[in-house]
Write a protein that holds these residues in place. Sequence first.
Motif, PDB file in Angstrom:
ATOM      1  N   ALA A 152       0.855  -1.189   0.000  1.00 36.10           N
ATOM      2  CA  ALA A 152       0.000   0.000   0.000  1.00 36.10           C
ATOM      3  C   ALA A 152       0.892   1.240   0.000  1.00 36.10           C
ATOM      4  N   MET A 174      -2.748  -4.743  -5.991  1.00 40.10           N
ATOM      5  CA  MET A 174      -3.368  -4.645  -4.664  1.00 40.10           C
ATOM      6  C   MET A 174      -4.393  -5.770  -4.508  1.00 40.10           C
ATOM      7  N   THR A 225      -6.968   0.110  -2.839  1.00 35.92           N
ATOM      8  CA  THR A 225      -6.491  -0.438  -1.560  1.00 35.92           C
ATOM      9  C   THR A 225      -7.617  -0.392  -0.532  1.00 35.92           C
ATOM     10  N   GLY A 253      -8.257  -4.180  -0.961  1.00 36.05           N
ATOM     11  CA  GLY A 253      -7.297  -4.704   0.025  1.00 36.05           C
ATOM     12  C   GLY A 253      -7.820  -4.659   1.458  1.00 36.05           C
ATOM     13  N   SER A 254      -8.315  -3.496   1.853  1.00 31.80           N
ATOM     14  CA  SER A 254      -8.772  -3.314   3.238  1.00 31.80           C
ATOM     15  C   SER A 254     -10.216  -3.742   3.457  1.00 31.80           C
ATOM     16  N   LEU A 278       1.532   6.426   4.076  1.00 38.20           N
ATOM     17  CA  LEU A 278       2.503   5.321   4.089  1.00 38.20           C
ATOM     18  C   LEU A 278       3.533   5.476   2.977  1.00 38.20           C
TER      19      LEU A 278
HETATM   20  O1  LIG Z   1      -3.886  -2.622   6.213  1.00 42.11           O
HETATM   21  C1  LIG Z   1      -3.018  -2.475   5.331  1.00 42.11           C
HETATM   22  O2  LIG Z   1      -2.250  -1.481   5.343  1.00 42.11           O
HETATM   23  C2  LIG Z   1      -2.902  -3.497   4.240  1.00 42.11           C
HETATM   24  C3  LIG Z   1      -3.150  -2.899   2.884  1.00 42.11           C
HETATM   25  C4  LIG Z   1      -4.491  -3.410   2.457  1.00 42.11           C
HETATM   26  C5  LIG Z   1      -4.811  -4.428   3.443  1.00 42.11           C
HETATM   27  N1  LIG Z   1      -3.921  -4.506   4.382  1.00 42.11           N
END
Ligand SMILES: O=C(O)[C@@H]1CCC=N1
Length: 266
Positions: free
Chosen positions: A100, A120, A168, A172-173, A264
Amino acid sequence: MYTSDRPVILLGCGRLGSALLEGWLATGTLAAERLIVLTPSNKTAAEAARERGARINPPEAVLAEAASLILAVKPGVWREASGPIAAALAEDVTIVSLMAGVGAHSLSSVFGKRPVVRVMPTTAVAQGRGVAAVWSNHDNARAAAHALFDPVADTVDLTDEGLIDAATAVAGSAPAFIHAYVEALARAGQAAGLDAEAASRLARGALRSAGAGAETGAPLSDLIARIASPGGTTEAGLKAQAEAGLDATAMAAVQAAVARAKALGN
Ligand SMILES: O=C(O)[C@@H]1CCC=N1
Ligand SMILES: NC(=O)C1=CN([C@@H]2O[C@H](COP(=O)(O)OP(=O)(O)OC[C@H]3O[C@@H](n4cnc5c(N)ncnc54)[C@H](OP(=O)(O)O)[C@@H]3O)[C@@H](O)[C@H]2O)C=CC1
């Protein structure tokens, strides 16, 4: 299916790296002998891959064989993790970053002219049922990412690197956001009289049922309409949920995750 004869290096075998290893081996995306895993500590998934022929922390000279390097370390440690190996890599190795926030420009500051692709994914790649956003300026790098991720995820190409932060949040999240919602649903069920175990099993079952519906590919609006009988309980719940700020909740979660991804990367 990944068809190159050259190996793939996985740098980092934590939650996502392990999920990928499991998914690749379960789906036959990659023969274990083609895998090189770099990990500071022993990992169950890496040991399972080693038993099938993967090389774990081999001598540095071996790294020059690889066609792709997968970065599955945390954004805060990628420079110190990559620095010692960058010089050992082939000039044409594709850098596949799963991190990320970390932009292609930063990656090129360490890996030079080597092509970069950002992916991602979700950890459901372990079950071959993930989703993964893919962005690259290089056709060959994008193709390499597709070869690695198409067998374990629904891959969604992005045209602009700036969209990776949104992906993301929304991919991702987001499974964690949805799990948190299901936990809240279970707590609400307890407040309505269910015991903790029944509330939890029923809410998880609802998540599974929603997932099964989503996997049919039907539009979510149709899936909602199939459940919501006119004048029934679902309609009442949906209306209350919207009035309580469902859209605002989702917006807040996505905006906070996007902002964190940007931080980040700095
Ligand atoms: O929480 C996070 O920073 C990582 C990126 C997407 C999922 N987990
Ligand atoms: N988890 C998720 O759902 C998703 C994560 N990502 C991205 O994936 C990346 C990894 O996340 P996640 O798997 O959750 O994190 P983890 O902390 O679970 O895994 C990171 C791994 O990196 C390892 N590591 C640390 N230093 C080095 C090094 N020098 N060489 C090799 N490996 C090293 C750690 O080893 P050790 O355990 O020995 O300390 C750890 O196992 C992040 O950049 C994140 O943004 C992207 C999408 C989804």
